[in-house]
Design an enzyme around this catalytic site. Sequence first.
Site, PDB file in Angstrom:
ATOM      1  N   ARG A 124      -5.184   6.516   8.335  1.00 22.33           N
ATOM      2  CA  ARG A 124      -5.824   6.926   7.066  1.00 22.33           C
ATOM      3  C   ARG A 124      -4.960   8.026   6.480  1.00 22.33           C
ATOM      4  O   ARG A 124      -4.786   9.079   7.102  1.00 22.33           O
ATOM      5  CB  ARG A 124      -7.247   7.426   7.318  1.00 22.33           C
ATOM      6  CG  ARG A 124      -7.807   8.187   6.137  1.00 22.33           C
ATOM      7  CD  ARG A 124      -9.290   8.393   6.204  1.00 22.33           C
ATOM      8  NE  ARG A 124      -9.989   7.143   5.945  1.00 22.33           N
ATOM      9  CZ  ARG A 124     -11.283   7.061   5.639  1.00 22.33           C
ATOM     10  NH1 ARG A 124     -12.020   8.151   5.575  1.00 22.33           N
ATOM     11  NH2 ARG A 124     -11.844   5.894   5.414  1.00 22.33           N
ATOM     12  N   HIS A 160      -8.143   0.483  -0.037  1.00 22.74           N
ATOM     13  CA  HIS A 160      -9.024   0.573   1.137  1.00 22.74           C
ATOM     14  C   HIS A 160      -9.392  -0.868   1.536  1.00 22.74           C
ATOM     15  O   HIS A 160     -10.522  -1.312   1.352  1.00 22.74           O
ATOM     16  CB  HIS A 160     -10.270   1.378   0.769  1.00 22.74           C
ATOM     17  CG  HIS A 160     -11.045   1.900   1.940  1.00 22.74           C
ATOM     18  ND1 HIS A 160     -10.675   1.667   3.256  1.00 22.74           N
ATOM     19  CD2 HIS A 160     -12.174   2.656   1.995  1.00 22.74           C
ATOM     20  CE1 HIS A 160     -11.562   2.259   4.059  1.00 22.74           C
ATOM     21  NE2 HIS A 160     -12.466   2.860   3.332  1.00 22.74           N
ATOM     22  N   GLN A 164     -12.495  -1.748   3.740  1.00 22.09           N
ATOM     23  CA  GLN A 164     -13.767  -1.613   3.043  1.00 22.09           C
ATOM     24  C   GLN A 164     -14.058  -2.877   2.229  1.00 22.09           C
ATOM     25  O   GLN A 164     -15.173  -3.412   2.264  1.00 22.09           O
ATOM     26  CB  GLN A 164     -13.713  -0.394   2.118  1.00 22.09           C
ATOM     27  CG  GLN A 164     -15.006  -0.130   1.381  1.00 22.09           C
ATOM     28  CD  GLN A 164     -16.113   0.311   2.314  1.00 22.09           C
ATOM     29  OE1 GLN A 164     -15.958   1.246   3.065  1.00 22.09           O
ATOM     30  NE2 GLN A 164     -17.261  -0.369   2.260  1.00 22.09           N
ATOM     31  N   ASP A 224     -18.757   4.443  -6.335  1.00 24.67           N
ATOM     32  CA  ASP A 224     -18.086   5.264  -5.320  1.00 24.67           C
ATOM     33  C   ASP A 224     -18.066   6.685  -5.873  1.00 24.67           C
ATOM     34  O   ASP A 224     -18.383   6.919  -7.053  1.00 24.67           O
ATOM     35  CB  ASP A 224     -16.665   4.714  -5.086  1.00 24.67           C
ATOM     36  CG  ASP A 224     -15.896   5.454  -3.989  1.00 24.67           C
ATOM     37  OD1 ASP A 224     -16.517   6.189  -3.191  1.00 24.67           O
ATOM     38  OD2 ASP A 224     -14.652   5.297  -3.926  1.00 24.67           O
ATOM     39  N   CYS A 265     -19.562   2.410  -0.947  1.00 25.84           N
ATOM     40  CA  CYS A 265     -18.803   2.398   0.318  1.00 25.84           C
ATOM     41  C   CYS A 265     -19.220   3.529   1.246  1.00 25.84           C
ATOM     42  O   CYS A 265     -18.978   3.449   2.442  1.00 25.84           O
ATOM     43  CB  CYS A 265     -17.311   2.469   0.017  1.00 25.84           C
ATOM     44  SG  CYS A 265     -16.855   3.914  -0.949  1.00 25.84           S
ATOM     45  N   ARG A 324     -18.601  -2.869   8.394  1.00 26.01           N
ATOM     46  CA  ARG A 324     -17.246  -2.386   8.675  1.00 26.01           C
ATOM     47  C   ARG A 324     -16.867  -2.734  10.116  1.00 26.01           C
ATOM     48  O   ARG A 324     -15.732  -3.098  10.404  1.00 26.01           O
ATOM     49  CB  ARG A 324     -17.166  -0.859   8.473  1.00 26.01           C
ATOM     50  CG  ARG A 324     -17.319  -0.387   7.032  1.00 26.01           C
ATOM     51  CD  ARG A 324     -16.123  -0.736   6.167  1.00 26.01           C
ATOM     52  NE  ARG A 324     -14.877  -0.213   6.707  1.00 26.01           N
ATOM     53  CZ  ARG A 324     -14.448   1.048   6.562  1.00 26.01           C
ATOM     54  NH1 ARG A 324     -15.143   1.908   5.840  1.00 26.01           N
ATOM     55  NH2 ARG A 324     -13.296   1.441   7.091  1.00 26.01           N
TER      56      ARG A 324
END
Length: 315
Positions: free
Chosen positions: A113, A140, A143, A228, A269, A297
């Site tokens: 990340r 991402h 996701q 988001d 998310c 996830r």
Amino acid sequence: MNAQGKSVSGLRHFLDLGDVTPDQFWGLLRLARRMKDELTTQGRNAPLLAGKALAMIFQKPSLRTRVSFEMGMQHLGGHALYLSPDEVGLGKRETAPDVARVLSGYVDGIMARVFAHRLVEELAEWGSVPVINGLSDLSHPCQALADMLTLWETYGQLQGLTLAYVGDGANNVAFSLLQAAGKVGMAVQIVAPTGYQPDPAQVMSTDADVTVTDDLDGVIGADVLYTDVWISMGQEDERAARLATFPAYQVNEQLLAHTRNRDIKVMHCLPAHRGEEITDAVADSSQSIVFAQAHNRLHAQKAVLAHLLGGAALA
Ligand code: CP
Ligand code: NVA
């Protein structure tokens, strides 16, 4: 082989959905469903990754990505190592090419990340093990894979659905959603203020049916509302400007009613900044599927791990 009997080539890395064909994306979705069904019906997964290890490098904080990757490796019989921002100093204490080459002698895969997307590309270029993007400033992909799994379970299909993404249309989550939508035949309506709309070149690259507007009428007729945070990790010094710009784009009960769809579903998310981009009343409503998304996830990432580290075929 895919549903039409064509063979689906494998992936070496999972850095950005721009590198993933529609057949490969569907292959990962099907594998994720198989992983989830196996865990649900048998209480465990086959130990496809026995004896294997995943290094997880974090330049930014995480709850879902960190825990779901760690549990995913455990469920598949492998092991995950959490490497905090202070420990590795990716690109600061040590260059990404050096980190990649060192870790490749210890582990079977790297999840990272990062701030700059280039760092995950460098890890992939210089290492000799598969690399997974666990969020970068650009995208991402894990996701979006979990989000499509969630919508597939919710609606039984993806083609023909319309997702309205409200808020910061220029961020990593929005871009990966556009890319995913292009692979599954889902339409996307980006409803975002001027200055926070996606780069037209990025939109063009996704093959998705996309409309972009700053008008809240853009949510009308959507099947799904997605939002988001307004301030992504690394954008903290833009906080004042963003908080001044975005409030009209809050996902609240009024905006839900404005979709004119009584069955509208709401996605996020997470983490949510409750009271900013989404209200408690909406996040905790029966129309919210945010926790199903978060739980998926685990299953989506197990598919990526089983494929990249364990050789599970895409079909
Ligand atoms: N959605 C997501 O990636 O959550 P984390 O930042 O907690 O990993
Ligand atoms: N856009 C957010 C997503 C967090 C999962 C961020 O980058 O901070």
